[in-house]
Write a protein that holds these residues in place. Sequence first.
Motif, PDB file in Angstrom:
ATOM      1  N   THR A 235      20.286  14.845  60.568  1.00 44.28           N
ATOM      2  CA  THR A 235      19.428  15.417  59.519  1.00 44.28           C
ATOM      3  C   THR A 235      19.792  16.858  59.190  1.00 44.28           C
ATOM      4  O   THR A 235      19.129  17.487  58.365  1.00 44.28           O
ATOM      5  N   ARG A 236      20.824  17.390  59.846  1.00 41.35           N
ATOM      6  CA  ARG A 236      21.292  18.763  59.617  1.00 41.35           C
ATOM      7  C   ARG A 236      20.175  19.790  59.835  1.00 41.35           C
ATOM      8  O   ARG A 236      20.126  20.830  59.169  1.00 41.35           O
ATOM      9  N   THR A 237      19.275  19.514  60.757  1.00 41.89           N
ATOM     10  CA  THR A 237      18.153  20.405  61.048  1.00 41.89           C
ATOM     11  C   THR A 237      18.660  21.665  61.752  1.00 41.89           C
ATOM     12  O   THR A 237      19.509  21.582  62.631  1.00 41.89           O
ATOM     13  N   GLN A 238      18.121  22.831  61.340  1.00 47.78           N
ATOM     14  CA  GLN A 238      18.558  24.103  61.909  1.00 47.78           C
ATOM     15  C   GLN A 238      17.360  24.990  62.230  1.00 47.78           C
ATOM     16  O   GLN A 238      16.247  24.758  61.762  1.00 47.78           O
ATOM     17  N   LEU A 239      17.626  26.038  63.030  1.00 52.39           N
ATOM     18  CA  LEU A 239      16.588  27.011  63.364  1.00 52.39           C
ATOM     19  C   LEU A 239      16.007  27.613  62.092  1.00 52.39           C
ATOM     20  O   LEU A 239      16.739  27.872  61.133  1.00 52.39           O
ATOM     21  N   GLY A 240      14.701  27.825  62.082  1.00 51.43           N
ATOM     22  CA  GLY A 240      14.037  28.430  60.943  1.00 51.43           C
ATOM     23  C   GLY A 240      13.568  27.445  59.895  1.00 51.43           C
ATOM     24  O   GLY A 240      12.788  27.807  59.012  1.00 51.43           O
ATOM     25  N   ASP A 241      14.023  26.201  59.938  1.00 49.42           N
ATOM     26  CA  ASP A 241      13.571  25.191  58.971  1.00 49.42           C
ATOM     27  C   ASP A 241      12.072  24.956  59.148  1.00 49.42           C
ATOM     28  O   ASP A 241      11.519  25.132  60.231  1.00 49.42           O
ATOM     29  N   THR A 242      11.429  24.540  58.069  1.00 46.39           N
ATOM     30  CA  THR A 242       9.997  24.238  58.088  1.00 46.39           C
ATOM     31  C   THR A 242       9.800  22.734  57.987  1.00 46.39           C
ATOM     32  O   THR A 242      10.394  22.083  57.125  1.00 46.39           O
ATOM     33  N   LEU A 243       8.947  22.200  58.864  1.00 47.15           N
ATOM     34  CA  LEU A 243       8.658  20.767  58.863  1.00 47.15           C
ATOM     35  C   LEU A 243       7.283  20.507  58.275  1.00 47.15           C
ATOM     36  O   LEU A 243       6.396  21.349  58.341  1.00 47.15           O
TER      37      LEU A 243
ATOM     38  N   ASN B 275      11.687  17.459  56.834  1.00 45.45           N
ATOM     39  CA  ASN B 275      12.225  18.811  56.886  1.00 45.45           C
ATOM     40  C   ASN B 275      12.237  19.325  55.453  1.00 45.45           C
ATOM     41  O   ASN B 275      13.061  18.892  54.637  1.00 45.45           O
ATOM     42  N   LEU B 276      11.311  20.215  55.121  1.00 45.39           N
ATOM     43  CA  LEU B 276      11.194  20.725  53.751  1.00 45.39           C
ATOM     44  C   LEU B 276      12.403  21.561  53.350  1.00 45.39           C
ATOM     45  O   LEU B 276      12.801  21.563  52.184  1.00 45.39           O
ATOM     46  N   THR B 277      12.987  22.268  54.298  1.00 47.72           N
ATOM     47  CA  THR B 277      14.116  23.137  54.003  1.00 47.72           C
ATOM     48  C   THR B 277      15.360  22.335  53.635  1.00 47.72           C
ATOM     49  O   THR B 277      16.080  22.687  52.703  1.00 47.72           O
ATOM     50  N   ARG B 278      15.623  21.245  54.338  1.00 46.39           N
ATOM     51  CA  ARG B 278      16.845  20.438  54.135  1.00 46.39           C
ATOM     52  C   ARG B 278      16.594  19.189  53.295  1.00 46.39           C
ATOM     53  O   ARG B 278      17.528  18.458  52.996  1.00 46.39           O
ATOM     54  N   ASN B 279      15.331  18.906  52.968  1.00 46.01           N
ATOM     55  CA  ASN B 279      14.963  17.715  52.199  1.00 46.01           C
ATOM     56  C   ASN B 279      15.437  16.437  52.904  1.00 46.01           C
ATOM     57  O   ASN B 279      16.053  15.569  52.295  1.00 46.01           O
ATOM     58  N   THR B 280      15.151  16.357  54.216  1.00 42.46           N
ATOM     59  CA  THR B 280      15.493  15.181  55.010  1.00 42.46           C
ATOM     60  C   THR B 280      14.253  14.709  55.769  1.00 42.46           C
ATOM     61  O   THR B 280      13.258  15.421  55.847  1.00 42.46           O
TER      62      THR B 280
ATOM     63  N   GLN C  65       7.409  25.946  61.902  1.00 47.20           N
ATOM     64  CA  GLN C  65       8.774  26.433  61.744  1.00 47.20           C
ATOM     65  C   GLN C  65       9.519  26.199  63.047  1.00 47.20           C
ATOM     66  O   GLN C  65       8.956  26.392  64.132  1.00 47.20           O
ATOM     67  N   ILE C  66      10.772  25.814  62.939  1.00 50.33           N
ATOM     68  CA  ILE C  66      11.570  25.500  64.116  1.00 50.33           C
ATOM     69  C   ILE C  66      11.967  26.782  64.847  1.00 50.33           C
ATOM     70  O   ILE C  66      12.539  27.685  64.259  1.00 50.33           O
ATOM     71  N   ARG C  67      11.637  26.837  66.146  1.00 52.74           N
ATOM     72  CA  ARG C  67      11.947  27.988  66.984  1.00 52.74           C
ATOM     73  C   ARG C  67      13.136  27.728  67.903  1.00 52.74           C
ATOM     74  O   ARG C  67      13.829  28.653  68.302  1.00 52.74           O
TER      75      ARG C  67
END
Length: 150
Positions: free
Chosen positions: A127-135, A31-36, A94-96
């Motif tokens: 991993t605290r993944t959320q909508l809009g994050d980029t993988l 997860n590039l947005t959260r660095n996880t 991107q997470i939808r």
Amino acid sequence: MNPFRWIALRLRNRLASRRQAPQDIRLRVSNLTRNTVLATCMDVADSAAKRNKGLLGRKCLVPGEGLWIRPCEAVHTFWMLFPIDLVYLDRKNQIRKLVSAVPPWRLSACLRAHSVIELPSGTIRETRTQLGDTLEFSVAPAPGAWIEVP
């Protein structure tokens, strides 16, 4: 049958039998947005047979494992033995949509999605993944491979 055609068919069949089957690629998903890291050993279901089978027949998913189904807009958990987390992605990774702890015998869909990742239950929360994050997907090292650290 034309003798030239017969020779050509035999030669083609012999060459086809020597080709090696493509190896299954394992991916690392970050997860590039959260660095996880969501998964370190992700299987890819990109053929009809692999998409139809999915996780059926497995007893569990251990942390770090998962399945990336592409293309895919909807999944089911019929006949599964364990709950899973679902991450729906668009074409830009991107997470939808996120769905946590989907129990067996359920349906889930996201018509805006291009693919879906099936992960062990609890991965989204951990991993605290959320909508809009980029993988980001990268090739995972083969089991037992040495990784040189500078």
